[in-house]
Scaffold this active site. Structure first.
Site, short mmCIF file in Angstrom:
data_model
loop_
_atom_site.label_atom_id
_atom_site.label_comp_id
_atom_site.label_asym_id
_atom_site.label_seq_id
_atom_site.Cartn_x
_atom_site.Cartn_y
_atom_site.Cartn_z
N ASP A 1 0.82 -1.22 0.00
CA ASP A 1 0.00 0.00 0.00
C ASP A 1 0.85 1.26 0.00
O ASP A 1 0.44 2.29 -0.54
CB ASP A 1 -1.01 0.01 1.15
CG ASP A 1 -0.43 -0.28 2.50
OD1 ASP A 1 0.80 -0.39 2.61
OD2 ASP A 1 -1.20 -0.43 3.47
C1 LAN Z 1 3.61 -1.29 10.21
C2 LAN Z 1 3.41 0.16 10.02
C3 LAN Z 1 2.76 0.56 8.73
C4 LAN Z 1 1.80 -0.49 8.22
C5 LAN Z 1 0.83 0.05 7.13
C6 LAN Z 1 1.53 0.69 5.95
C7 LAN Z 1 -0.09 1.11 7.75
C8 LAN Z 1 -0.04 -1.11 6.68
O1 LAN Z 1 -1.03 -0.67 5.80
C9 LAN Z 1 0.79 -2.26 6.17
C10 LAN Z 1 1.71 -2.80 7.27
C11 LAN Z 1 2.63 -1.74 7.90
C12 LAN Z 1 3.79 -1.51 6.94
C13 LAN Z 1 3.25 -2.21 9.22
C14 LAN Z 1 3.57 -3.63 9.43
C15 LAN Z 1 3.99 -4.05 10.84
C16 LAN Z 1 4.82 -2.99 11.54
C17 LAN Z 1 6.09 -2.77 10.75
C18 LAN Z 1 4.01 -1.71 11.60
C19 LAN Z 1 2.70 -1.82 12.36
C20 LAN Z 1 4.89 -0.83 12.45
C21 LAN Z 1 5.53 -1.79 13.49
C22 LAN Z 1 5.20 -3.22 13.03
C23 LAN Z 1 6.31 -4.26 13.29
C24 LAN Z 1 5.73 -5.65 13.09
C25 LAN Z 1 6.89 -4.15 14.66
C26 LAN Z 1 7.88 -5.21 14.97
C27 LAN Z 1 7.38 -6.08 16.00
C28 LAN Z 1 6.86 -7.32 15.87
C29 LAN Z 1 5.94 -7.80 16.87
C30 LAN Z 1 7.16 -8.27 14.78
#
Ligand code: LAN
Length: 739
Positions: free
Chosen positions: A455
């Site tokens: 996205d």
């Molecule tokens: C994010 C942040 C952004 C988010 C969006 C772009 C909003 C979404 O539409 C797709 C997935 C994504 C990129 C995403 C995936 C998982 C993330 C990276 C996070 C929520 C920010 C932190 C998280 C990550 C998994 C944290 C690491 C910890 C773990 C428990 C694995």
């Protein structure tokens, strides 16, 4: 749960805020510096930095008493937001919420004897103390969670490692809560692993993560290369560390901590039989219990590790894992996908290469990118920011609100545009790193982080196309400076590649990659505190944004693979319709809270292909669902609990961001009655300060169903979009019945 400042009351006042400077690179990387008074005199502090630190010296736009038109409220909001933009085009912020990011950063520093600047230490302590539960003094998985064994143990250990005394009132209170929760013995898997690394838990009590898995043929469905990127990036170094039973040297401080985090009756530490506690998990923490299959496998692997694993195989599989870690470092210039895996990779690199190596020194440099300062103290963020995502929204929403015609916002949009142009990937990952092609795609944060997100790619591409084809903006971009057709085609190819083709998720888009293995793998999920982490899943929001991107591309470039793109859009739309709850018309949101967030994206995607309330049963049901949740005062108020329980749960206090999401859906989906929309817009306007700001009200985002995370730009971006769309749809008049 409410947060409150109390570190000042217990003798931990903030460091001098006027001495902090935020440096931001062209590619959006941030770094905080603490200057001496003399240095500070010759280095003026940016207004945006003053805002981040909530300083009295921050200069907001002039107050305006008499805003009556929604479009003026949008303008005022944009004016405020423009003050937060950096030279390079990005708006930065503290991307916080998870309470396990700073811990990993500090633990890996402790393990590797890497010094931490004392003022950073102090601000870390303040952040943790200020986020303690106001009643019991513990911590949870995230800032609005109840206290859990995981959150409380790791943050307690963190405070102790950073120098807070055992008898400090914060430690005393937290320790009492930890003991009520049964002590550190009930930690979930990661917590146990971290403590084992710090020599505070026996590795024999940590369920195994065998590195041999990485040596299996990729064709096997269980191969980690098929897992969700975040999970495989964490379990890669964890496999190395747990198989090799890596621990740091025991020192007097760690010995003291050993005697504090377990129940007195379990002590002395040496008497604890950790092997009996592999599956002991505190009830409060347990969100996703183990399957029987996993328990059996763990038992078998434990026996194998103890009695059967030959030394040469351990060496060989550890080497294979380390080779992959080096590739992850090369692909992200040592930033790694996120701070959790970063911290583990930093330790492995230290063990393999030593403290004086080039590789380790790069870790030391890159660790700066993920810390961000704020009024509650400094914290390690969920990622190194959300630069591309926020900038793409900023550019699009200002244009959707029609603000690009106002010269005041011209520069703001153009700076965002150039940032997005600079952030597109221009190279591929090194061979053999289980990554897809990335050239042409965009990440969530910065180019060097290097991970394609479906996205983010679609939204960044859409923003660029909107700007280049906009009457007021396009003329300022010479033909030769525009995005090359080849780069756009690459972007489209990267998006198309992520679309799922399996029968159950056909047409959907996942977050980083196409689904590579069956969700049945979830039965091997070891994490206990998250759901749906083993493999990629179809996500409604990622599918919606991908539709925006593809529709926008095909509008301006209808000659490129028209049948393929049309088919991709059609199947994506069919997936979105299918993902809607058949009974109440809701969509479950995975990245924002929760049904309100997903409804906004889904309705906008359907509208993009011409489906609205009067023509689509899905839009009708979706909007009727939203209307059924509107509160008396015209707003929406969904709680984080919705994400955990998969049921719409209100917080009881309406929020601007939620209200903007619902309003955007109602406007774009052409809800036939304007009164609920008027009421919502009125609420958004009433909550805006005279300077144009909207205050933080409630956490906005989520991941893995159980962990909340803040998106501080959303309280500007979505109200601006809602107000702008309202003005476009209903004309520039005041809201009927409004002020
Ligand atoms: C994010 C942040 C952004 C988010 C969006 C772009 C909003 C979404 O539409 C797709 C997935 C994504 C990129 C995403 C995936 C998982 C993330 C990276 C996070 C929520 C920010 C932190 C998280 C990550 C998994 C944290 C690491 C910890 C773990 C428990 C694995």
């Amino acid at each position: 749960m409410t947060q409150r400042y109390y570190s000042d009351e217990i003798g931990l006042p903030p460091s001098d805020r006027s001495l902090w400077r935020l440096r931001v690179s062209e590619l959006g990387a941030s770094k905080w510096e603490f200057l001496t008074e003399e240095q500070a005199r010759n280095d003026p502090q940016k207004n945006s930095t003053k805002y981040h630190l909530k300083m009295d010296t921050f200069e907001p736009p002039a107050a305006e008493e008499s805003i009556v038109f929604p479009i003026d409220a949008a303008k005022k909001g944009a004016e405020f937001f423009s003050l937060l933009q950096e030279e390079s085009g990005v708006v930065l912020h503290q991307y916080i919420g998870p309470m396990f990011m700073t811990t990993g950063w500090v633990f890996s520093s402790y393990f590797t004897n890497s010094p931490i600047n004392p003022v950073v230490k102090h601000e870390f302590i303040r952040y943790i103390v200020n986020n303690a539960h106001p009643v019991d003094g513990g911590w949870g998985l995230h800032t609005v969670d109840k206290s859990t064994c995981f959150g409380t143990t790791i943050n307690y250990v963190l405070l102790r490692l950073l120098g807070l005394e055992k008898d400090h009132p914060v430690c005393v209170k937290a320790r009492a809560t930890l003991h009520k929760l049964g002590g550190a013995i009930g930690l979930p898997h990661w917590g146990k692993a971290w403590l084992a690394l710090l020599n505070l838990f026996g590795w024999e009590g940590v369920n195994p993560a065998p590195p041999e898995l990485w040596m299996l043929p990729y064709s096997m469905f269980i191969h980690p290369g098929r897992w969700w990127v975040h999970t495989r990036c964490i379990y890669l170094p964890l496999a190395y560390l747990s198989a090799n039973r890596s621990t740091c040297k025991l020192d007097p401080l760690l010995e003291e901590i050993r005697s504090e985090i377990y129940l007195p009756r379990q002590l002395p530490y040496e008497s604890i039989d950790f092997s009996k506690h592999r599956n002991t998990v505190c009830g409060v923490d347990l969100y996703y219990p183990h399957s029987r299959t996993l328990d059996t496998l763990n038992w078998v692997v434990c026996k194998y590790e103890k009695y059967l694993r030959p030394d040469w195989l351990l060496k060989k599989s550890s080497k294979a894992v380390y080779e992959l870690i080096k590739k992850e470092c090369a692909n992200s210039d040592y930033l790694c996908i996120a701070p959790v895996s970063f911290a583990f990779n930093m330790i492995v690199t230290y063990l393999e290469e030593g403290p004086d190596s080039y590789a380790f020194s790069r870790f030391m440099e890159r660790r700066e990118d993920v810390i961000f300062h704020g009024p509650l103290g400094m914290a390690v963020m969920g990622t190194n920011g959300g630069q591309v995502w926020d900038t793409a929204f900023m550019c699009q929403y200002l244009i959707m609100a029609g603000l690009e015609t106002d010269p005041k916002f011209h520069d703001m949009i153009m700076r965002g545009y150039h940032f997005l142009r600079r952030s597109q990937f221009t190279d591929e990952c090194v061979d053999g790193s289980f990554r897809d092609k990335r050239k042409g795609a965009w990440p969530f944060s910065t180019k060097t982080q290097g991970y394609t997100v479906s996205d983010c790619t679609a939204e960044a591409m859409k923003a660029i196309l909107m700007i280049e084809n906009n009457d007021s903006l396009g003329k300022y971009i010479p033909m030769e400076d525009r995005i090359a057709r080849k780069d756009l085609e690459d972007a489209v190819e990267r998006i198309l590649f992520i679309q799922n083709t399996g029968s159950f998720e056909f047409g959907s888009f996942s977050s980083y990659e196409q689904i590579r293995a069956t969700p049945a793998l979830e039965c091997l999920s070891p994490a206990e505190v998250f759901n749906n982490i083993m493999v990629e899943y179809p996500y409604v929001e990622c599918t919606d944004s991908s539709v925006f991107g593809l529709v926008s591309f095909s509008t301006y470039h209808p000659d490129y693979k028209p049948e393929i793109i049309l088919k991709s859009i059609d199947t994506a739309i069919a997936y979105i319709e299918d993902a809607q709850d058949k009974f109440d018309g809701s969509w479950y949101g995975s990245w924002g809270i929760c049904y309100t967030y997903a409804a906004m994206f889904a309705v906008e995607a359907l509208e993009t292909v011409g489906k609205v309330y009067s023509t689509s049963e899905h839009v009708k049901k979706g909007l009727d669902f939203l209307i059924s949740k509107q509160e008396e005062d015209g707003g929406w108020s969904e709680s984080m609990k919705s994400c955990e329980t998969h049921t719409y749960i209100p917080t009881g206090q309406t929020q601007v961001v939620q209200t903007a999401w619902a309003t955007i859906a109602l406007i774009l989906g052409e809800y036939p009655d304007r009164r609920p929309i008027d009421k919502a817009i009125q609420l958004i306007m009433e909550r805006q300060s005279l300077h144009g700001e909207w205050n933080f009200e409630y956490i906005e985002g989520v991941f893995n169903h159980s962990c909340a995370i803040e998106y501080p730009t959303y309280r500007f971006l979505f109200p601006i979009k809602a107000l702008g769309l309202y003005a476009r749809r209903f004309g520039g008049n005041a809201v009927p019945g409004g002020k």
